[in-house]
Design a protein around this motif. Structure first.
Motif, mmCIF file in Angstrom:
data_model
loop_
_atom_site.group_PDB
_atom_site.id
_atom_site.type_symbol
_atom_site.label_atom_id
_atom_site.label_comp_id
_atom_site.label_asym_id
_atom_site.label_seq_id
_atom_site.Cartn_x
_atom_site.Cartn_y
_atom_site.Cartn_z
ATOM 1 N N THR A 83 51.370 -17.602 -32.489
ATOM 2 C CA THR A 83 50.632 -18.546 -31.643
ATOM 3 C C THR A 83 51.515 -19.438 -30.788
ATOM 4 O OG1 THR A 83 50.609 -20.188 -33.435
ATOM 5 C CG2 THR A 83 48.735 -18.667 -33.317
ATOM 6 N N TYR A 137 48.393 -28.621 -30.593
ATOM 7 C CA TYR A 137 48.861 -27.405 -31.261
ATOM 8 C C TYR A 137 49.034 -27.640 -32.755
ATOM 9 C CZ TYR A 137 51.845 -23.431 -32.483
ATOM 10 O OH TYR A 137 52.371 -22.316 -33.084
ATOM 11 N N VAL A 193 47.661 -12.601 -30.585
ATOM 12 C CA VAL A 193 48.386 -13.033 -31.781
ATOM 13 C C VAL A 193 48.778 -11.815 -32.605
ATOM 14 C CG1 VAL A 193 48.210 -14.325 -33.951
ATOM 15 C CG2 VAL A 193 47.274 -15.297 -31.843
ATOM 16 N N THR A 215 52.265 -17.164 -38.565
ATOM 17 C CA THR A 215 51.275 -17.834 -37.730
ATOM 18 C C THR A 215 51.932 -18.536 -36.552
ATOM 19 O OG1 THR A 215 49.853 -18.166 -39.671
ATOM 20 C CG2 THR A 215 49.433 -19.551 -37.746
ATOM 21 N N ARG A 226 42.538 -13.321 -36.169
ATOM 22 C CA ARG A 226 43.531 -13.702 -35.164
ATOM 23 C C ARG A 226 43.185 -12.975 -33.873
ATOM 24 N NH1 ARG A 226 45.244 -12.639 -39.952
ATOM 25 N NH2 ARG A 226 46.400 -14.237 -41.098
ATOM 26 N N PHE A 233 45.913 -17.126 -27.634
ATOM 27 C CA PHE A 233 46.595 -17.167 -28.935
ATOM 28 C C PHE A 233 45.768 -17.978 -29.932
ATOM 29 C CE2 PHE A 233 49.918 -16.773 -25.632
ATOM 30 C CZ PHE A 233 50.319 -15.480 -25.929
ATOM 31 N N SER A 234 44.509 -17.560 -30.063
ATOM 32 C CA SER A 234 43.576 -18.243 -30.956
ATOM 33 C C SER A 234 43.629 -17.654 -32.350
ATOM 34 C CB SER A 234 42.144 -18.126 -30.419
ATOM 35 O OG SER A 234 42.025 -18.776 -29.170
ATOM 36 N N LEU A 235 43.211 -18.476 -33.294
ATOM 37 C CA LEU A 235 43.086 -18.053 -34.682
ATOM 38 C C LEU A 235 41.609 -17.968 -35.035
ATOM 39 C CD1 LEU A 235 46.001 -20.294 -35.909
ATOM 40 C CD2 LEU A 235 46.022 -17.794 -35.841
#
Length: 945
Positions: free
Chosen positions: A682, A696, A629, A678, A625, A787-789
């Motif tokens: 995000t 999204y 995040v 999650t 994450r 806010f990337s995973l």
């Protein structure tokens, strides 16, 4: 005037190169990076990789640039632009493995054609005498989408003839046919020539080609002279065959007709016998990708079949893989190197010393031990330290990412969050137990072949010792699995020429003792036997050959523990144990909940002593994450009561969205718990239109399916459960549907609170990364909120136009306005730019300056983190907040109450300047109210010069 670039980076910026982001685009970005305050671009691997590679770790040729990224001229233009702006460059280098999934890797292609007789066979870590005798002198290729026999009889294999050589085609994969086996094609073709009326003289000439093939040295030949003869003669024969085809069109027709006959006819099983005979005679054995784990006989990068390990410990392999890298260092194009997966190397210390030695010869006048900036991708667990004999500047900074997020986590919430998680999921399993069992699973499935090899090696060693020869193979296999499952670190570093270090001895003994306790029914001496070998306590009466075999086992064992830890913990357990997933980061230890300020400061002081130029990372291409995040999710520790109530409420509201599958509800409770974290981590800061909402939703669904597959509980990559995965997709879609939505209406209330706390946490994290001992790295795009995973989400293209515009706007923006408009991310950009430019202009302060914590008093003293850096006449006082839910939002001004900072005595009577606001004032007394020090922004850096 642009200053010369720094020999050691003051701040790096990671760029992900691929066909979508090239050298030309990077060149255009240089002025922006200069203005941001970056000293060095930190490039992902840009050497030639497989076509379409988006990451560059599947290198097929270390000595060519990736043509999809750009030409050598375009690369040099990029470097020239860097130098023109006073910037340098470091590159991510991959010495442990190569990509073998495309013809780009000519070494691997040659191995597949010639087997052990290939001049490149020693370059790869291949076991030519594996446990399964059918694989002797062959490489197992697990590339098929189904069982071999089914693939064959469906007619999915095709044969091709080109430039005098034969190839096997399996969809997009093209494999060479061994030259000596050409006869299985050419003999039937010769018979057809007679039927076509081709002259006897031509037939005789063609027969001589076949005869020459039959006299080639066999592919099992390893004598250098025979290998050279084979290499020379096979190419001559190919050219002769091509000339014969040019002279006689009937020969081409006869060959093509024979190829079609060999390919067989679906529905007629016997028609494939000739093809089966031809494939069985090759230097490779084709197999179904799902069933090859126990028998694969080349070392891989983790369990990725398309990445084969190379033996860079051999001098000829080192030279062959580092030619271009050393050339770029010598030319000044590169100022440093990041070594990928250092734990996969046979002898990391030896490799790193050799690399620095070669760099020293290319960089006269530099420090002999550390002539080049060098960092290693290495995960340190617990109190583990980077080995002092490694000639490196430090790691890539995973440990800092975990230290800082634990600093921002409220230790008082551990019991409450543990109870909430257990109650919601119905599971009491600890992370330690989860990791142990998942490592066992990995060793029985994905990495079974590695364990089998170690077990058989250990069995052979026991047979040579009368004390241990009664141990059975099965029992020794269990011992190997148990000790690795209990290993407390990624690996040890025992070498043939040195005694085991105290750290290695402790790690092995801990693993052995824990394995013994977990297995009281197994003979203890078996574990002791393994432990003694791993610590080089070999029998005194063994000969040199047997001693070498013992040492070979130790070295192979050490190469295996890291991948098993990574697959069992990072890539499995981290997706199962979801108590607070901000802690589930690469290099993290989720069972260690939080750290005190004192512990955090002690780690900073240790870094200053040991590796002051160590890279500090908060987001990378590998993080589960992004940094923003994680800072949001960490804020849940400050809202334990609200979180518990929200979970109960959301579980009730969303129960109707689940689907029953074979008596189980999908998603299960643990997956649902992950989903809510999650979404909180995000959730976008602004309203979403239909397109943004769809994007999204797609990102979240893609991430969750990957998380479920990695967890290997309800689905997996090897055995996907599509019904379960679809149920999860539908669940999330219903959670996020537009219109009347009870869940979203309630969710947004907590999401807003979490976003506010996460913003403050992120600013604190950004300031700490740029001011504590070490060298800060910024992952592409994270200078604004990100806010990337996990990948591929964190490898999306970055909108640099928006970042340039935001940076340009800072000159006219007051800090108070930036805080008020915090959602646009410019406040983070402002803090980042001011700090990184200050670092570049005061390199000595951060590279050699002292570090000491400062005392705070008052009601919120534990929420105020303060310290000083000093070098000669320049001093820096840093103040950042933590655990601010108790203070209020935004945590500035009077909200801090009576909290005060105790200034060092030498500051009293001196003027200081605040870096982010430009405010100046004279320190009139030692104690100063934090309310006035943090009047405009939640973070502050005061400069005394």
């Amino acid at each position: 005037m642009i200053p010369d670039r720094l020999p050691i980076p003051s701040a790096t910026y990671r760029l992900q190169f691929n066909k979508h982001f090239t050298f030309r685009q990077a060149r255009d970005l240089v002025p922006y990076l200069r203005e941001l305050g970056i000293s060095h671009v930190y490039a992902s691997p840009f050497f030639r990789a497989g076509p379409g590679s988006l990451h560059g770790y599947d290198i097929g040729d270390h000595n060519e640039l990736n043509p999809e990224i750009g030409t050598r001229a375009e690369y040099e233009e990029f470097v020239a632009e860097l130098h023109a702006h006073g910037l340098g460059q470091i590159v991510d280098f991959v010495p442990n493995h190569m990509g073998i999934g495309s013809p780009v890797n000519t070494w691997w292609t040659d191995v597949l054609e010639n087997g052990p007789s290939s001049v490149f066979a020693p370059h790869f870590d291949i076991d030519w005498r594996p446990l399964k005798s059918d694989l002797n002198n062959r490489v197992l290729l697990p590339i098929l989408g189904d069982q071999y026999g089914r693939v064959l009889e469906r007619g999915e294999f095709k044969l091709e003839f080109e430039s005098g050589a034969f190839f096997l085609r399996y969809f997009e994969t093209r494999l060479p046919i061994a030259p000596r086996t050409y006869a299985l094609i050419l003999v039937p073709a010769l018979l057809k020539l007679a039927e076509m009326g081709v002259t006897e003289d031509f037939q005789a000439e063609f027969q001589s080609v076949i005869t020459a093939l039959e006299h080639l040295p066999p592919r099992t030949e390893t004598d250098p002279e025979k290998i050279a003869e084979r290499l020379r003669e096979k190419e001559i024969i190919k050219r002769r065959l091509l000339r014969r085809c040019d002279e006689c069109p009937q020969l081409v027709e006869a060959i093509n007709t024979t190829l079609r006959e060999i390919e067989g006819r679906p529905g007629d099983a016997r028609s494939f016998d000739a093809f089966d005979e031809l494939l069985t005679a090759q230097a490779y054995r084709l197999s179904f990708w799902r069933v090859a784990a126990e028998e694969i006989n080349y070392r891989r990068f983790f369990d990725i079949n398309e990445l084969a390990a190379i033996r860079v410990e051999l001098p000829e392999v080192f030279e062959a893989t580092h030619r271009l890298l050393l050339e770029l260092i010598a030319s000044g194009s590169l100022d440093g190197v990041r070594i990928d997966h250092v734990d996969g190397l046979w002898n990391p210390a030896e490799y790193l010393a050799l690399l620095q030695s070669r760099a020293s010869g290319l960089l006269p006048g530099r420090d002999k031990k550390l002539p080049m900036y060098l960092v290693v991708e290495k995960i340190l667990l617990g109190d583990e330290r980077l080995r002092p004999d490694w000639p490196v500047h430090g790691t890539t900074g995973y440990e800092f990412a975990n230290q800082v997020i634990r600093l921002l986590t409220d230790p008082a919430a551990e019991k409450a969050l543990t109870e909430s998680y257990a109650k919601f999921t119905g599971s009491q399993a600890s992370f330690t137990e989860t990791a142990y069992h998942r490592k066992q699973l990995v060793m029985r499935l994905a990495l079974a072949s590695e364990i089998n090899v170690l077990a058989f090696m250990l069995d052979r060693l026991s047979e040579k010792n009368r004390w241990y020869r009664d141990f059975t193979l099965n029992a020794l296999t269990t011992a190997v699995r148990e000790v690795i499952a209990c290993f407390p670190v990624y690996r040890t570093y025992v070498t043939p020429d040195q005694e085991p270090s105290a750290e290695d001895a402790l790690a092995v003994r801990r693993a052995v003792r824990l394995a013994e306790r977990r297995n009281p029914g197994i003979e203890r001496s078996m574990f002791d036997f393994l432990g003694e070998i791993l610590l080089k306590k070999f029998p005194e009466n063994i000969d040199e050959q047997t001693r070498a075999e013992h040492m070979h086992f130790v070295m192979k064992f050490q190469q295996c523990t890291g991948p098993i830890m990574a697959k069992g913990v990072e890539d499995t357990s981290f997706y199962i144990y979801n108590r607070l997933v901000a802690l589930n980061e690469v290099g993290g230890e989720p069972h260690h909940f939080a750290v005190s300020q004192e512990k955090f400061f002690s780690e900073c002081a240790a870094r200053l002593r040991e590796h002051p130029h160590c890279m500090l990372a908060t987001s990378t291409h590998d993080t589960k994450r992004s940094e923003d995040v994680r800072t949001r999710i960490a804020a849940l520790s400050e809202l334990a009561t609200e979180w518990r109530k929200a979970l109960r409420r959301w579980q009730t509201i969303n129960r109707r969205h689940k689907r029953e599958i074979e008596g189980e509800m999908a998603p299960d409770a643990n997956e649902e718990y992950l989903i809510y974290q999650t979404l909180l981590g995000t959730w976008p800061l602004g309203p979403m239109d239909r397109a943004a909402r769809a994007d999204y939703l797609g990102r979240i669904q893609q991430y969750l399916i990957k998380a479920i597959k990695e967890a290997k509980v309800n689905s997996s990559w090897v055995q996907p459960n599509e019904e379960w995965e679809n149920a999860v997709r539908e669940f999330v879609a219903k959670l996020l549907r537009a219109g009347a939505n009870r869940f979203l209406d309630n969710f947004k209330l907590l999401a807003e609170r979490v976003a506010q706390l996460g913003m403050v946490n992120s600013l604190a994290q950004t300031v700490l990364k740029a001011t504590v001992p070490g060298m800060p790295d910024t992952y592409q795009g994270t200078e604004l909120w990100d806010f990337s995973l996990v990948d591929p989400d964190n490898r999306r293209l970055v909108d640099y136009q928006a970042r340039r515009a935001a940076l340009s706007s800072l000159a006219e923006a007051a800090p108070a306005v930036l805080l008020k408009e915090w959602r646009d991310g410019r406040v983070k950009l402002h803090v980042t730019q001011r700090l990184l430019n200050f670092r570049r202009n005061h390199a000595a302060l951060f590279m050699q300056g002292s570090f000491s914590s400062l005392n705070t008093t008052g009601v919120f003293r534990d929420s105020c983190v303060a310290f000083m850096r000093r070098a000669e006449a320049v001093a820096l006082v840093v103040i950042v907040p933590r655990l601010t839910a108790r203070i209020g939002f935004p945590p500035v001004g009077e909200l801090w109450g009576d909290t005060a900072l105790e200034w060092p005595e030498e500051f009293v009577g001196r003027e200081v300047c605040e870096l982010f606001t430009g405010a100046r004032f004279v320190i009139s007394e030692t104690a100063h109210a934090v309310a006035s020090l943090l009047r405009e922004l939640p973070v502050a850096v005061y400069v005394l010069d």
